[in-house]
Scaffold this active site. Structure first.
Site, PDB file in Angstrom:
ATOM      1  N   TYR A  96       0.830  -1.221   0.000  1.00 60.61           N
ATOM      2  CA  TYR A  96       0.000   0.000   0.000  1.00 60.61           C
ATOM      3  C   TYR A  96       0.869   1.278   0.000  1.00 60.61           C
TER       4      TYR A  96
ATOM      5  N   LEU B 175       5.118 -10.664  -2.420  1.00 60.77           N
ATOM      6  CA  LEU B 175       3.684 -10.715  -2.753  1.00 60.77           C
ATOM      7  C   LEU B 175       2.849 -11.398  -1.667  1.00 60.77           C
TER       8      LEU B 175
ATOM      9  N   SER C  52       6.035   3.086  13.179  1.00 55.46           N
ATOM     10  CA  SER C  52       4.608   3.326  13.403  1.00 55.46           C
ATOM     11  C   SER C  52       4.382   4.116  14.678  1.00 55.46           C
TER      12      SER C  52
ATOM     13  N   THR D 256       2.408   3.379  16.696  1.00 50.03           N
ATOM     14  CA  THR D 256       2.067   2.395  17.713  1.00 50.03           C
ATOM     15  C   THR D 256       3.204   2.172  18.726  1.00 50.03           C
TER      16      THR D 256
ATOM     17  N   TYR E  96       3.231  -6.627  17.207  1.00 53.73           N
ATOM     18  CA  TYR E  96       3.567  -5.829  16.022  1.00 53.73           C
ATOM     19  C   TYR E  96       4.339  -4.571  16.432  1.00 53.73           C
TER      20      TYR E  96
ATOM     21  N   LYS F 185       8.408  -3.168  15.766  1.00 60.36           N
ATOM     22  CA  LYS F 185       8.833  -1.850  15.259  1.00 60.36           C
ATOM     23  C   LYS F 185       9.804  -1.202  16.244  1.00 60.36           C
TER      24      LYS F 185
ATOM     25  N   ASN G  83      -2.078   7.256  10.787  1.00 54.10           N
ATOM     26  CA  ASN G  83      -3.034   6.310  10.158  1.00 54.10           C
ATOM     27  C   ASN G  83      -3.175   6.591   8.664  1.00 54.10           C
TER      28      ASN G  83
ATOM     29  N   ASN H 299      -9.500  -4.971   9.113  1.00 55.79           N
ATOM     30  CA  ASN H 299      -9.402  -4.551  10.513  1.00 55.79           C
ATOM     31  C   ASN H 299      -9.473  -3.040  10.631  1.00 55.79           C
ATOM     32  N   ASN H 300      -8.979  -2.358   9.598  1.00 47.82           N
ATOM     33  CA  ASN H 300      -8.844  -0.898   9.704  1.00 47.82           C
ATOM     34  C   ASN H 300     -10.120  -0.184   9.277  1.00 47.82           C
ATOM     35  N   LEU H 301     -10.273   1.014   9.793  1.00 44.00           N
ATOM     36  CA  LEU H 301     -11.531   1.741   9.632  1.00 44.00           C
ATOM     37  C   LEU H 301     -11.890   2.023   8.162  1.00 44.00           C
TER      38      LEU H 301
ATOM     39  N   ARG I 179      -8.196   9.580  15.650  1.00 46.05           N
ATOM     40  CA  ARG I 179      -6.916   9.215  15.020  1.00 46.05           C
ATOM     41  C   ARG I 179      -6.487  10.293  14.026  1.00 46.05           C
TER      42      ARG I 179
HETATM   43  P1  NAD Z   1       1.531  -3.704   2.995  1.00 47.71           P
HETATM   44  O1  NAD Z   1       1.296  -5.020   3.625  1.00 47.71           O
HETATM   45  O2  NAD Z   1       0.535  -3.191   2.025  1.00 47.71           O
HETATM   46  O3  NAD Z   1       2.978  -3.687   2.290  1.00 47.71           O
HETATM   47  C1  NAD Z   1       4.048  -4.462   2.744  1.00 47.71           C
HETATM   48  C2  NAD Z   1       4.607  -5.207   1.531  1.00 47.71           C
HETATM   49  O4  NAD Z   1       5.729  -5.975   1.960  1.00 47.71           O
HETATM   50  C3  NAD Z   1       3.604  -6.167   0.912  1.00 47.71           C
HETATM   51  O5  NAD Z   1       3.554  -5.922  -0.490  1.00 47.71           O
HETATM   52  C4  NAD Z   1       4.177  -7.548   1.214  1.00 47.71           C
HETATM   53  O6  NAD Z   1       3.886  -8.471   0.186  1.00 47.71           O
HETATM   54  C5  NAD Z   1       5.651  -7.256   1.360  1.00 47.71           C
HETATM   55  N1  NAD Z   1       6.399  -8.154   2.255  1.00 47.71           N
HETATM   56  C6  NAD Z   1       6.068  -8.532   3.523  1.00 47.71           C
HETATM   57  N2  NAD Z   1       7.005  -9.333   4.025  1.00 47.71           N
HETATM   58  C7  NAD Z   1       7.957  -9.484   3.072  1.00 47.71           C
HETATM   59  C8  NAD Z   1       9.185 -10.200   2.993  1.00 47.71           C
HETATM   60  N3  NAD Z   1       9.609 -10.960   4.000  1.00 47.71           N
HETATM   61  N4  NAD Z   1       9.916 -10.106   1.860  1.00 47.71           N
HETATM   62  C9  NAD Z   1       9.488  -9.349   0.823  1.00 47.71           C
HETATM   63  N5  NAD Z   1       8.333  -8.651   0.836  1.00 47.71           N
HETATM   64  C10 NAD Z   1       7.578  -8.720   1.945  1.00 47.71           C
HETATM   65  O7  NAD Z   1       1.733  -2.656   4.187  1.00 47.71           O
HETATM   66  P2  NAD Z   1       1.809  -1.062   4.136  1.00 47.71           P
HETATM   67  O8  NAD Z   1       0.562  -0.523   4.734  1.00 47.71           O
HETATM   68  O9  NAD Z   1       2.236  -0.624   2.797  1.00 47.71           O
HETATM   69  O10 NAD Z   1       2.968  -0.836   5.195  1.00 47.71           O
HETATM   70  C11 NAD Z   1       4.315  -0.672   4.813  1.00 47.71           C
HETATM   71  C12 NAD Z   1       5.161  -0.562   6.055  1.00 47.71           C
HETATM   72  O11 NAD Z   1       4.687   0.519   6.845  1.00 47.71           O
HETATM   73  C13 NAD Z   1       5.106  -1.794   6.962  1.00 47.71           C
HETATM   74  O12 NAD Z   1       6.389  -2.018   7.494  1.00 47.71           O
HETATM   75  C14 NAD Z   1       4.139  -1.391   8.043  1.00 47.71           C
HETATM   76  O13 NAD Z   1       4.404  -2.066   9.258  1.00 47.71           O
HETATM   77  C15 NAD Z   1       4.411   0.102   8.167  1.00 47.71           C
HETATM   78  N6  NAD Z   1       3.261   0.852   8.713  1.00 47.71           N
HETATM   79  C16 NAD Z   1       2.027   0.733   8.118  1.00 47.71           C
HETATM   80  C17 NAD Z   1       0.932   1.407   8.671  1.00 47.71           C
HETATM   81  C18 NAD Z   1      -0.448   1.260   8.077  1.00 47.71           C
HETATM   82  O14 NAD Z   1      -1.421   1.519   8.791  1.00 47.71           O
HETATM   83  N7  NAD Z   1      -0.597   0.898   6.820  1.00 47.71           N
HETATM   84  C19 NAD Z   1       1.095   2.220   9.804  1.00 47.71           C
HETATM   85  C20 NAD Z   1       2.372   2.336  10.358  1.00 47.71           C
HETATM   86  C21 NAD Z   1       3.442   1.640   9.799  1.00 47.71           C
HETATM   87  N1  UFG Z   2     -12.618   1.356  14.269  1.00 47.28           N
HETATM   88  C1  UFG Z   2     -13.966   1.076  14.407  1.00 47.28           C
HETATM   89  N2  UFG Z   2     -14.474   0.027  13.691  1.00 47.28           N
HETATM   90  C2  UFG Z   2     -13.717  -0.719  12.846  1.00 47.28           C
HETATM   91  C3  UFG Z   2     -12.349  -0.405  12.706  1.00 47.28           C
HETATM   92  C4  UFG Z   2     -11.832   0.625  13.440  1.00 47.28           C
HETATM   93  O1  UFG Z   2     -14.675   1.732  15.169  1.00 47.28           O
HETATM   94  O2  UFG Z   2     -14.257  -1.664  12.237  1.00 47.28           O
HETATM   95  C5  UFG Z   2     -12.055   2.490  15.018  1.00 47.28           C
HETATM   96  C6  UFG Z   2     -10.991   2.076  16.020  1.00 47.28           C
HETATM   97  O3  UFG Z   2     -11.575   1.723  17.255  1.00 47.28           O
HETATM   98  C7  UFG Z   2     -10.133   3.338  16.086  1.00 47.28           C
HETATM   99  C8  UFG Z   2     -10.230   3.913  14.666  1.00 47.28           C
HETATM  100  O4  UFG Z   2     -11.407   3.348  14.110  1.00 47.28           O
HETATM  101  O5  UFG Z   2     -10.701   4.262  16.978  1.00 47.28           O
HETATM  102  C9  UFG Z   2      -9.047   3.562  13.796  1.00 47.28           C
HETATM  103  O6  UFG Z   2      -8.850   2.152  13.813  1.00 47.28           O
HETATM  104  P1  UFG Z   2      -7.838   1.435  12.792  1.00 47.28           P
HETATM  105  O7  UFG Z   2      -7.930  -0.035  13.060  1.00 47.28           O
HETATM  106  O8  UFG Z   2      -8.098   1.893  11.403  1.00 47.28           O
HETATM  107  O9  UFG Z   2      -6.420   2.023  13.202  1.00 47.28           O
HETATM  108  P2  UFG Z   2      -5.627   1.959  14.590  1.00 47.28           P
HETATM  109  O10 UFG Z   2      -5.400   3.356  15.034  1.00 47.28           O
HETATM  110  O11 UFG Z   2      -6.268   1.046  15.544  1.00 47.28           O
HETATM  111  O12 UFG Z   2      -4.262   1.269  14.138  1.00 47.28           O
HETATM  112  C10 UFG Z   2      -3.530   1.779  13.024  1.00 47.28           C
HETATM  113  C11 UFG Z   2      -2.798   0.626  12.328  1.00 47.28           C
HETATM  114  C12 UFG Z   2      -1.733   0.071  13.222  1.00 47.28           C
HETATM  115  C13 UFG Z   2      -0.835   1.164  13.696  1.00 47.28           C
HETATM  116  C14 UFG Z   2      -1.636   2.257  14.365  1.00 47.28           C
HETATM  117  C15 UFG Z   2      -0.775   3.405  14.773  1.00 47.28           C
HETATM  118  O13 UFG Z   2      -3.704  -0.401  11.994  1.00 47.28           O
HETATM  119  O14 UFG Z   2      -0.958  -0.836  12.480  1.00 47.28           O
HETATM  120  O15 UFG Z   2      -2.619   2.735  13.458  1.00 47.28           O
HETATM  121  O16 UFG Z   2      -0.064   3.870  13.673  1.00 47.28           O
HETATM  122  F1  UFG Z   2       0.025   0.639  14.585  1.00 47.28           F
END
Ligand code: NAD
Ligand code: UFG
Length: 340
Positions: free
Chosen positions: A11, A33, A128, A130, A152, A156, A182, A201-203, A234
């Site tokens: 993403y 992938l 993150s 988090t 998780y 980090k 977020n 899982n995410n909103l 958030r």
């Molecule tokens: P994502 O899952 O969409 O992208 C991660 C990519 O890494 C995927 O394409 C997956 O196929 C690849 N991957 C995973 N493990 C691998 C491995 N061992 N070797 C090669 N490729 C691998 O996630 P994202 O949302 O794009 O997040 C990117 C980074 O940012 C992650 O490290 C995540 O922890 C961090 N992050 C994401 C969020 C969020 O909410 N999306 C928030 C904070 C931090």
């Molecule tokens: N929420 C709902 N219903 C849902 C999903 C989420 O009410 O079905 C609420 C949650 O309770 C929260 C808000 O929407 O108040 C955001 O929830 P997310 O699950 O979208 O995001 P979080 O803040 O819980 O977690 C995200 C990422 C984590 C990261 C964190 C801090 O998923 O990986 O942000 O960066 F660690």
């Protein structure tokens, strides 16, 4: 410049890849992938009008990594690595912590070892919000206490600590840690976005599916938090703003950084929105209904999270330009492409 992205079809990586290409840089993408599709590569190429070098493989395979680095370095030196690859689902990490330690921590160790061997020591790492101690008052500042509350977040934080030790003992390493808040939204073309599959899982991904009628009503997890309307607040950041944050970090890292190494930056907007505000914004922007019901709090959730953005503004000369309506519009457009 030539930049290697691990997890570059995911993403955030895919949006960053687009920004890099549009700025005229060369990109090399590694992805196994496990959480993305090869069609993302085609869509990046469609959007940018140029090819990307893609290698399918796992960062935990040092032989594979060495081969990619050596092959690419023979053509042109790799200036920096942006390390996105990893698992990111909080609930899964509670179920399967070893998978998370293995992929995130061991995978990063393998990457660092091969980078060291190949003399590539410029690294941007995806961390993150988090990692912050949820008891700290918001907005979170980069130096605030850390206390991740799930496996998780622990991965980090452990990686952050490893990067600090590495830079302290080997100052030729040049490391930036970005703590994302977020991420939400999608590319304005509608071709690239977040595709979590199954029940999100995410909103935002859940709202999209609920609004499309593909899932039952959204459960709003708790309306008794100490926030203005009782629902969780958030800091949602448009994924294209986030991608531009990486461009700014790269520039600062490679041209004019200060003494701190690693340098840590929050990437957020500095403003929070509640769940009910997001539902309302989504409905208004897209003229659709988001069916929802109030449910119990989700285990591990906190009331507030938003970023202090001062450091990123001052040192990266970067701030977000897109708002919550852009995120709602762009994720909806992506949802209409029927890729979700
Ligand atoms: P994502 O899952 O969409 O992208 C991660 C990519 O890494 C995927 O394409 C997956 O196929 C690849 N991957 C995973 N493990 C691998 C491995 N061992 N070797 C090669 N490729 C691998 O996630 P994202 O949302 O794009 O997040 C990117 C980074 O940012 C992650 O490290 C995540 O922890 C961090 N992050 C994401 C969020 C969020 O909410 N999306 C928030 C904070 C931090
Ligand atoms: N929420 C709902 N219903 C849902 C999903 C989420 O009410 O079905 C609420 C949650 O309770 C929260 C808000 O929407 O108040 C955001 O929830 P997310 O699950 O979208 O995001 P979080 O803040 O819980 O977690 C995200 C990422 C984590 C990261 C964190 C801090 O998923 O990986 O942000 O960066 F660690």
């Amino acid at each position: 410049m030539k930049i290697l992205l691990t997890g570059g079809l995911g993403y955030i990586g895919s949006h960053t890849c687009i920004c890099l290409k549009e700025a005229g840089h060369d990109t090399v993408v590694i992805d196994n992938l496990c959480n993305s599709k090869i069609s993302v590569k085609d869509n990046i190429e469609k959007i940018t009008g140029s090819e990307i070098a893609f290698y399918e493989g796992d960062i935990r395979d040092r032989g594979f990594l060495r081969d990619v680095f050596q092959r690419e370095q023979r053509k042109q030196k790799i200036d920096a690595v942006i390390h996105f690859a990893g698992h990111k689902a909080v609930a899964d990490s509670v179920e399967e912590p070893i998978d998370y330690f293995e992929n995130n921590i061991a995978g990063t160790i393998d990457l660092l070892a091969v980078m060291e061997e190949e003399n590539i020591r410029n690294l941007i790492f995806s961390s993150s919000a988090t990692v912050y101690d949820p008891k700290s008052p918001v907005p979170y500042k980069e130096n605030d206490p850390k206390s991740p509350v799930n496996p998780y977040g622990e991965t980090k934080y452990i990686i952050e600590r490893m990067l600090c030790s590495l830079a302290a003992s080997k100052p030729s390493w040049n490391i930036v840690i970005l703590r994302y808040f977020n991420p939400a939204g999608a590319h304005k073309s509608g071709l690239i976005g977040e595709d979590p599959g199954g029940i999100p899982n995410n909103l935002f991904p859940y709202i999209l599916k609920a609004a499309k009628g593909e899932l039952p009503a959204l459960s709003v997890f708790g309306n008794d938090y100490p926030t203005p309307d009782g629902t969780g607040v958030r800091d949602y950041i448009h994924v294209s703003d986030l991608a531009e944050g990486h461009m700014a970090a790269l520039k600062t890292m490679l041209t004019g950084r200060g003494e701190e190494n690693p340098t840590v930056y929050n990437l957020g907007t500095g403003r929070g929105y509640s769940v009910l505000e997001i539902i309302e914004a989504f409905e208004k922007t897209n003229n659709v209904k988001v069916p929802y019901m109030i449910a119990a709090r989700r285990a591990g959730d906190i009331a507030w999270s938003f970023a202090s953005t001062e450091k990123a503004k001052k040192e990266l000369h970067w701030e977000t330009t897109r708002g919550i309506y852009d995120m709602c519009r762009d994720i909806w457009r992506f949802g209409q492409e029927d890729l979700v």
